[in-house]
Scaffold this motif. Structure first.
Motif, short mmCIF file in Angstrom:
data_model
loop_
_atom_site.label_atom_id
_atom_site.label_comp_id
_atom_site.label_asym_id
_atom_site.label_seq_id
_atom_site.Cartn_x
_atom_site.Cartn_y
_atom_site.Cartn_z
N ASP A 35 0.83 -1.21 0.00
CA ASP A 35 0.00 0.00 0.00
C ASP A 35 0.86 1.26 0.00
O ASP A 35 0.56 2.22 -0.71
N GLU A 36 1.94 1.26 0.80
CA GLU A 36 2.83 2.42 0.84
C GLU A 36 3.54 2.60 -0.49
O GLU A 36 3.68 3.73 -0.99
N ALA A 39 1.11 3.82 -3.17
CA ALA A 39 0.68 5.20 -2.96
C ALA A 39 1.63 6.17 -3.67
O ALA A 39 1.22 7.23 -4.14
N PRO A 42 1.98 4.08 -8.29
CA PRO A 42 0.75 3.33 -8.57
C PRO A 42 0.89 2.24 -9.62
O PRO A 42 0.09 1.31 -9.64
#
Length: 80
Positions: A35-36, A39, A42
């Motif tokens: 997720d990091e 972010a 992408p």
């Protein structure tokens, strides 16, 4: 002399990777989750992330991040 220049270039790449890693690790735990990473980048696929995660712990440490960047699995810098 060539080895010296190659060493300097390698150190510069590692410094760039470390800066990118510190920008990605938003919670400051020293690990970068998918997720990091996504972010900031992408376009990084789950497959590329998993391939870079060589110890299969679900997160990237600095060494895995650098290795993934060197292998072309992960981008080197968010702005580059």
């Amino acid at each position: 002399m060539t080895k010296f220049i190659a060493s300097l270039l390698s150190l510069g790449f590692m410094a760039t990777a470390a800066i990118a890693a510190s920008e990605i690790d938003t919670n400051g735990d020293g690990m970068m989750t998918i997720d990091e990473v996504q972010a900031v980048f992408p376009d990084v696929s789950a497959e590329a992330f998993a391939e870079a995660d060589t110890n299969d712990d679900g997160a990237l440490d600095d060494a895995e991040m650098v290795a993934g960047q060197e292998q072309g699995l992960l981008p080197v810098a968010a702005d580059g």
